[in-house]
Write an enzyme that holds these catalytic residues in place. Structure first.
Site, PDB file in Angstrom:
ATOM      1  N   HIS A   1      -5.605  -3.775  -1.369  1.00 37.67           N
ATOM      2  CA  HIS A   1      -5.396  -2.748  -2.398  1.00 37.67           C
ATOM      3  C   HIS A   1      -5.468  -3.336  -3.807  1.00 37.67           C
ATOM      4  O   HIS A   1      -4.801  -2.864  -4.732  1.00 37.67           O
ATOM      5  CB  HIS A   1      -4.069  -2.022  -2.160  1.00 37.67           C
TER       6      HIS A   1
ATOM      7  N   LYS B   1     -12.473  -0.575   1.448  1.00 35.10           N
ATOM      8  CA  LYS B   1     -11.783   0.219   0.419  1.00 35.10           C
ATOM      9  C   LYS B   1     -12.638   0.200  -0.866  1.00 35.10           C
ATOM     10  O   LYS B   1     -13.641   0.883  -0.918  1.00 35.10           O
ATOM     11  CB  LYS B   1     -10.363  -0.300   0.210  1.00 35.10           C
TER      12      LYS B   1
ATOM     13  N   SER C   1       0.797  -1.226   0.000  1.00 36.36           N
ATOM     14  CA  SER C   1       0.000   0.000   0.000  1.00 36.36           C
ATOM     15  C   SER C   1       0.829   1.274   0.000  1.00 36.36           C
ATOM     16  O   SER C   1       0.351   2.319  -0.407  1.00 36.36           O
ATOM     17  CB  SER C   1      -0.942   0.010   1.199  1.00 36.36           C
TER      18      SER C   1
HETATM   19  N1  PLP Z   1      -4.140  -4.926   4.937  1.00 33.60           N
HETATM   20  C1  PLP Z   1      -3.734  -3.900   4.178  1.00 33.60           C
HETATM   21  C2  PLP Z   1      -2.708  -4.160   3.109  1.00 33.60           C
HETATM   22  C3  PLP Z   1      -4.262  -2.613   4.379  1.00 33.60           C
HETATM   23  O1  PLP Z   1      -3.853  -1.595   3.627  1.00 33.60           O
HETATM   24  C4  PLP Z   1      -5.229  -2.422   5.394  1.00 33.60           C
HETATM   25  C5  PLP Z   1      -5.798  -1.081   5.658  1.00 33.60           C
HETATM   26  O2  PLP Z   1      -5.163  -0.087   5.692  1.00 33.60           O
HETATM   27  C6  PLP Z   1      -5.617  -3.521   6.157  1.00 33.60           C
HETATM   28  C7  PLP Z   1      -5.067  -4.763   5.909  1.00 33.60           C
HETATM   29  C8  PLP Z   1      -6.660  -3.377   7.218  1.00 33.60           C
HETATM   30  O3  PLP Z   1      -7.906  -3.268   6.597  1.00 33.60           O
HETATM   31  P1  PLP Z   1      -9.171  -2.798   7.428  1.00 33.60           P
HETATM   32  O4  PLP Z   1      -9.249  -1.307   7.277  1.00 33.60           O
HETATM   33  O5  PLP Z   1     -10.326  -3.514   6.829  1.00 33.60           O
HETATM   34  O6  PLP Z   1      -8.921  -3.198   8.843  1.00 33.60           O
END
Ligand code: PLP
Length: 430
Positions: free
Chosen positions: A245, A276, A217
């Site tokens: 992502h 997202k 990300s």
């Molecule tokens: N994994 C990744 C790669 C993320 O970018 C995010 C969120 O920023 C998460 C997990 C966590 O997702 P959630 O917002 O559903 O807890």
């Protein structure tokens, strides 16, 4: 840093300290010693963040999430280029309507975890649709993908197993792996040679799981899944990807990185988010083999000990998935917009990390510069955010621009122009 970490000897939970403070203040005008000490330690920590220029403020949005928003303290229409709203579905009329209907028909929430009295038919329907979308056997919902990552590894892997994790994996993966008792091996970012070394090193383990973000990300770079799957098959390991992502827009039908790279049938477990591209509300999930999902329902702690997803959130997410199952048009509309931004910025002299992904990090290096430039962009009507340590490595501060299907070409051109103006002011480009 937790208060318990600050005071290992006292080990007072925050609530306890708050209680002590209120009691002390009514009993005497003198602050209770431990509380005064805690305040002083906390203030010092906070000041060090300010001095380092890495303070993360929160701007307040006074409208729906979208490509065009209103921001408290800024007048007029602001262009938003920092949401994970990749497909613009957060404010899609059908997604909103589905949330309203679920609220009316199923109520505001369940007041229960799933296995007590927190499962409605709409939770089962969303799980079925997500399994269908990812072409996996089954699906389990969580309150977030953070929870899905926290709850997976401990259930699947024991001390006789090994987990091989990319060094730049998301914080929630790192935390989830910390909770499991498997042997942990961290391989260099996207480095297949190092992964192979770690696979050789862990050959005596029972199960081995290679763990990677599908898309990272902070840089917008895509994991080399073909090579990872080749190695996993050669050494008898399983493959897990975090698709936060990627879900909804990578690959011809938006199924994710595994579809983009042609390995949907070679990746065994996928975690992703509803927060997202899939409507942007909240929630996460795991899709994979049925016995794994069955075991997660029995043993996964964030699933067992946390409230069910609220019906409006489930309703909106279900509609988002249905839209994507019905057509790949929205998913496909983003690629051209991403290239328009990347090309415009590169021609102007900026360095944009990653390749062909709607995460477009404008690399600046210095944390303060990233923050000042983001402030100046807002003055020009464009909302972007500077990222600095500890979110990204020291010296690699950036403004992470994210393109959405909801942006028009003219939104993108306006943003490139604003970057050029701001970049010249700060000497980033000539
Ligand atoms: N994994 C990744 C790669 C993320 O970018 C995010 C969120 O920023 C998460 C997990 C966590 O997702 P959630 O917002 O559903 O807890």
């Amino acid at each position: 840093m937790s208060l318990n970490a600050l005071f290992p000897k006292l080990s007072l939970p925050l609530r306890g300290l708050q209680l002590l403070r209120s009691r002390t203040l009514t009993a005497s005008s003198r602050p209770y010693g431990a509380v005064a000490q805690a305040r002083s330690v906390l203030e010092t920590e906070l000041e060090s963040i300010r001095v380092a220029g890495t303070w993360k403020g929160e701007r307040v949005i006074t409208s729906k999430q979208g490509a065009h928003i209103s921001v408290d303290g800024s007048s007029g229409d602001i262009l938003n280029f920092c949401a994970n709203n990749y497909l613009g579905l957060s404010s899609h009329p059908e997604v909103i309507q589905a949330g309203i209907e679920a609220l009316q028909n199923y109520g505001a929430g369940l007041s229960s975890v799933r296995f007590i009295c927190g499962t409605q038919d709409l939770h089962k329907k969303l799980e079925q649709k997500l399994a269908q979308f990812h072409e996996r056997e089954d699906c389990i919902l969580y309150a977030s993908c953070f929870d899905a990552n926290a709850g997976l590894f401990e259930v699947l892997l024991g001390p006789e197993d090994a987990v091989l994790s990319d060094e730049l994996n998301h914080a929630s993966i790192i935390d989830g792996i910390r909770l499991c008792r498997a042997k942990r091996l961290r391989y260099k970012h996207m480095d297949l040679n190092d992964l192979e070394d770690k696979l050789k090193e862990s050959q005596s383990s029972r199960l081995r799981l290679v763990v990677t973000d599908g898309v990272f990300s902070m840089d917008g770079d895509v994991a080399p899944l073909v090579g990872i799957c080749d190695l996993a098959e050669q050494y008898g390991a399983l493959v897990f990807i975090d698709e936060c992502h990627a879900t909804g827009f990578l690959g011809i039908r938006g199924r994710g990185t595994d579809e983009l790279l042609g390995v949907m049938d070679r990746v065994h477990i996928v975690n992703s988010t509803l927060g997202k591209a899939l409507g942007g509300a909240a929630g996460g999930y795991t899709v994979g083999p049925k016995p794994l999902i069955d075991l997660l329902r029995q043993r996964s702690r964030p699933y067992l000990f946390s409230n069910s997803l609220p019906p409006p959130v489930v309703g909106s997410a279900t509609r988002a998935v249905e839209l994507l199952l019905a057509s790949n048009e929205i998913a496909q509309s983003m690629a051209a917009k991403t290239m328009r931004f990347r090309n415009g910025m590169t021609q102007a002299g900026f360095t944009i990390a990653g390749a062909a992904h709607p995460i477009c990090p404008v690399m600046l290096g210095d944390a303060r510069l990233a923050s000042l430039m983001a402030d100046d962009m807002l003055k020009l009507g464009v909302y972007v955010i500077g990222f600095s340590y500890p979110v990204v490595p020291k010296g690699k501060a950036r403004i992470r621009v994210q393109i959405s299907a909801a942006h028009t070409d003219s939104d993108i051109d306006r943003t490139v122009d604003a970057f050029i103006q701001t970049g010249r002011k700060h000497g980033v480009i000539s």
